[in-house]
Design a protein around this motif. Structure first.
Motif, PDB file in Angstrom:
ATOM      1  N   ASP A 185      35.532  60.075  42.502  1.00 21.86           N
ATOM      2  CA  ASP A 185      35.010  61.061  41.563  1.00 21.86           C
ATOM      3  C   ASP A 185      34.620  60.344  40.266  1.00 21.86           C
ATOM      4  O   ASP A 185      34.851  59.138  40.101  1.00 21.86           O
ATOM      5  CB  ASP A 185      36.026  62.175  41.316  1.00 21.86           C
ATOM      6  N   ALA A 186      33.996  61.080  39.331  1.00 24.50           N
ATOM      7  CA  ALA A 186      33.487  60.480  38.101  1.00 24.50           C
ATOM      8  C   ALA A 186      34.596  59.815  37.287  1.00 24.50           C
ATOM      9  O   ALA A 186      34.403  58.729  36.721  1.00 24.50           O
ATOM     10  CB  ALA A 186      32.766  61.536  37.269  1.00 24.50           C
ATOM     11  N   ALA A 187      35.769  60.443  37.222  1.00 23.05           N
ATOM     12  CA  ALA A 187      36.877  59.869  36.449  1.00 23.05           C
ATOM     13  C   ALA A 187      37.347  58.552  37.063  1.00 23.05           C
ATOM     14  O   ALA A 187      37.674  57.598  36.346  1.00 23.05           O
ATOM     15  CB  ALA A 187      38.033  60.859  36.370  1.00 23.05           C
ATOM     16  N   SER A 188      37.357  58.476  38.384  1.00 24.24           N
ATOM     17  CA  SER A 188      37.792  57.246  39.054  1.00 24.24           C
ATOM     18  C   SER A 188      36.776  56.129  38.869  1.00 24.24           C
ATOM     19  O   SER A 188      37.148  54.960  38.704  1.00 24.24           O
ATOM     20  CB  SER A 188      38.028  57.505  40.543  1.00 24.24           C
ATOM     21  N   VAL A 189      35.493  56.481  38.888  1.00 22.94           N
ATOM     22  CA  VAL A 189      34.461  55.467  38.623  1.00 22.94           C
ATOM     23  C   VAL A 189      34.616  54.953  37.198  1.00 22.94           C
ATOM     24  O   VAL A 189      34.530  53.749  36.943  1.00 22.94           O
ATOM     25  CB  VAL A 189      33.042  56.039  38.862  1.00 22.94           C
ATOM     26  N   ALA A 190      34.875  55.846  36.250  1.00 23.57           N
ATOM     27  CA  ALA A 190      35.067  55.438  34.855  1.00 23.57           C
ATOM     28  C   ALA A 190      36.270  54.507  34.722  1.00 23.57           C
ATOM     29  O   ALA A 190      36.249  53.563  33.927  1.00 23.57           O
ATOM     30  CB  ALA A 190      35.239  56.664  33.965  1.00 23.57           C
ATOM     31  N   ARG A 191      37.337  54.737  35.512  1.00 20.66           N
ATOM     32  CA  ARG A 191      38.521  53.875  35.478  1.00 20.66           C
ATOM     33  C   ARG A 191      38.222  52.457  35.950  1.00 20.66           C
ATOM     34  O   ARG A 191      38.940  51.510  35.604  1.00 20.66           O
ATOM     35  CB  ARG A 191      39.629  54.454  36.368  1.00 20.66           C
ATOM     36  N   LEU A 192      37.183  52.323  36.743  1.00 17.45           N
ATOM     37  CA  LEU A 192      36.784  50.989  37.202  1.00 17.45           C
ATOM     38  C   LEU A 192      36.322  50.118  36.037  1.00 17.45           C
ATOM     39  O   LEU A 192      36.467  48.900  36.080  1.00 17.45           O
ATOM     40  CB  LEU A 192      35.617  51.105  38.185  1.00 17.45           C
ATOM     41  N   GLY A 193      35.729  50.758  35.018  1.00 15.11           N
ATOM     42  CA  GLY A 193      35.175  50.019  33.888  1.00 15.11           C
ATOM     43  C   GLY A 193      36.149  49.043  33.250  1.00 15.11           C
ATOM     44  O   GLY A 193      35.857  47.837  33.152  1.00 15.11           O
ATOM     45  N   PRO A 194      37.338  49.501  32.810  1.00 11.33           N
ATOM     46  CA  PRO A 194      38.286  48.569  32.199  1.00 11.33           C
ATOM     47  C   PRO A 194      38.775  47.478  33.163  1.00 11.33           C
ATOM     48  O   PRO A 194      39.001  46.339  32.748  1.00 11.33           O
ATOM     49  CB  PRO A 194      39.452  49.470  31.772  1.00 11.33           C
ATOM     50  N   LEU A 195      38.926  47.808  34.437  1.00  9.58           N
ATOM     51  CA  LEU A 195      39.352  46.823  35.430  1.00  9.58           C
ATOM     52  C   LEU A 195      38.312  45.709  35.560  1.00  9.58           C
ATOM     53  O   LEU A 195      38.638  44.519  35.532  1.00  9.58           O
ATOM     54  CB  LEU A 195      39.567  47.535  36.775  1.00  9.58           C
ATOM     55  N   LEU A 196      37.037  46.111  35.673  1.00 10.71           N
ATOM     56  CA  LEU A 196      35.950  45.137  35.785  1.00 10.71           C
ATOM     57  C   LEU A 196      35.794  44.338  34.496  1.00 10.71           C
ATOM     58  O   LEU A 196      35.586  43.120  34.524  1.00 10.71           O
ATOM     59  CB  LEU A 196      34.639  45.852  36.126  1.00 10.71           C
ATOM     60  N   ALA A 197      35.905  45.012  33.356  1.00 11.51           N
ATOM     61  CA  ALA A 197      35.750  44.334  32.065  1.00 11.51           C
ATOM     62  C   ALA A 197      36.849  43.294  31.846  1.00 11.51           C
ATOM     63  O   ALA A 197      36.576  42.183  31.362  1.00 11.51           O
ATOM     64  CB  ALA A 197      35.748  45.362  30.937  1.00 11.51           C
TER      65      ALA A 197
END
Length: 196
Positions: A157-169
């Protein structure tokens, strides 16, 4: 750090892609895009060393990865379409298996993908998005220089995709490289794109 030189791939007698080259320094990210069947997943398999290119080479710090496949396997995390979960094990136990191989702490990895409250549930009862998040939690366990991600946002979902951001960063900030095959936007600023 990661370089592809004139990579070509054949499927049967058909050329899937040919003459593809790129170089990624530490902290870089590359999106592989294109239609279904264009060779995105195949490119990831070649970069991982699971497939040999028909022509060309994949280099890590100037050395051909084919010279030492075991060393290359140790420096990467490959997330494919399959989540590779043990359904009878709990969420935490699934991560404990990988922590035993790579090191790392299970609890922070679960928190990174907001699965800590589900740690004691068997993986078989998770939704498809939760299973994908559990697969992604493996990325947060222990450092690896290269992340190869095949459609990492599938089922999220959108919230889970957004959580990927800090992990990738965080991975990129530590000098890690991300190569992701995707049809959808990912939270990856300052990213290169290779359309296949």
């Amino acid at each position: 750090m990661l370089e592809a030189r004139e990579l070509s791939c054949l499927r049967g007698e058909r050329v899937v892609f040919a003459g593809r080259s790129f170089a990624l320094p530490a902290g870089a990210a590359l999106l592989l895009t294109g239609a279904n069947g264009a060779g995105k997943s195949t490119m990831l398999r070649i970069l991982s060393g699971l497939l040999r290119p028909a022509e060309g080479a994949v280099l890590w710090r100037g050395g051909d990865i084919a010279a030492d496949p075991s060393a290359h396997a140790m420096r990467l995390r490959y997330l494919s379409h399959q989540d590779a979960l043990k359904p009878a094990l709990t969420v935490a136990e699934n991560l404990e298996l990988f922590a035993a191989l790579w090191g790392g702490e299970v609890e922070p990895a679960l928190e990174a993908v907001a699965l800590a409250p589900l740690a004691d549930l068997p993986a078989r009862v998770l939704s498809s998005g939760q299973k994908r998040r559990l697969a992604l939690a493996r990325l947060a366990l222990a450092p690896a220089a290269l992340w190869l991600l095949d459609e990492p946002s599938t089922g999220l979902d959108a919230a889970s995709v957004a959580r990927l951001g800090p992990l990738l960063a965080a991975h990129r900030a530590a000098g890690g490289i991300v190569v992701a095959a995707t049809h959808l936007p990912l939270p990856l600023p300052d990213v290169q794109e290779l359309r296949l």
